[in-house]
Design a protein around this motif. Structure first.
Motif, mmCIF file in Angstrom:
data_model
loop_
_atom_site.group_PDB
_atom_site.id
_atom_site.type_symbol
_atom_site.label_atom_id
_atom_site.label_comp_id
_atom_site.label_asym_id
_atom_site.label_seq_id
_atom_site.Cartn_x
_atom_site.Cartn_y
_atom_site.Cartn_z
ATOM 1 N N ARG A 1 12.296 160.772 5.461
ATOM 2 C CA ARG A 1 13.016 162.069 5.476
ATOM 3 C C ARG A 1 13.991 162.167 4.320
ATOM 4 O O ARG A 1 14.134 163.216 3.707
ATOM 5 N N GLN A 5 10.925 158.173 9.602
ATOM 6 C CA GLN A 5 12.303 158.693 9.605
ATOM 7 C C GLN A 5 13.006 158.382 8.278
ATOM 8 O O GLN A 5 13.738 159.206 7.745
ATOM 9 N N SER A 45 9.718 165.958 11.999
ATOM 10 C CA SER A 45 11.078 166.050 11.447
ATOM 11 C C SER A 45 11.065 166.094 9.913
ATOM 12 O O SER A 45 12.102 166.272 9.286
#
Ligand code: CA2
Length: 157
Positions: free
Chosen positions: A66, A63, A92
């Motif tokens: 990202r 994450q 993601s």
């Protein structure tokens, strides 16, 4: 993309034992040796190198990537074969993902033949021991440069 390209090299469970146990499968290099190889292969890019035995920690780093990384090189180790949660986190990302393995899982037990990570990886490097990481970092660099060139072209058009 950050000005200096940043490549996250993430390592899953038990890879802290590299060079200590099962050298006939995974080689004699330690994880510190692997990190040094990645840094040498990275040229002008910065390597952020992590290992964890914990699924949630790996997901947190994915994450983080990202917003902080231009590409991810990931050896998910055992979690590659089991973790839908890691796959969901990888989904993601909109940056290249290079899956990396020391051994060639396709030549080993049947349960290693597939990984969830491969569903979202741009490509996979496996079977070359620690050299797999150098190849994976080089591949990530090439993908980063290609993307930058495409972005520069489309901003001129
Ligand atoms: O070949 C690879 O890099 C693997 O990702 C390694 C995983 C395995 O589950 C995958 O199928 C293929 C296992 C990592 C365990 O690492 C160790 C290293 C040294 C000693 C013992 C385990």
């Amino acid at each position: 993309m950050p000005e200096t390209p940043v490549i996250y090299v993430l390592n899953g469970p038990n890879l802290n034992l590299l060079g200590v146990r099962e050298p006939e499968i995974y080689g004699y290099e330690t994880l510190a040796d692997v990190q040094a190889l990645c840094e040498q292969a990275a040229e002008d890019a910065k390597i952020v190198f992590h290992q964890s035995n914990h699924e949630g920690q790996l997901i947190d780093w994915v994450q983080e990537a990202r917003t902080q990384a231009s590409a991810v090189v990931l050896n998910p180790a055992g979690y590659g074969h089991t973790s839908v949660a890691l796959l969901d986190a990888l989904k993601s990302l909109s940056i290249p993902i290079v899956e990396c393995h020391l051994s060639n899982p396709a030549a080993r037990e049947r349960f290693r033949h597939k990984t969830y990570v491969s569903l979202v990886a741009t490509g996979v490097v496996s079977g070359f021991g620690a050299h797999s990481y150098e190849l994976a970092v080089k591949a990530a660099l090439k993908l980063i440069r290609e993307r930058a060139a495409t972005a520069a072209r489309s901003s001129k058009a």
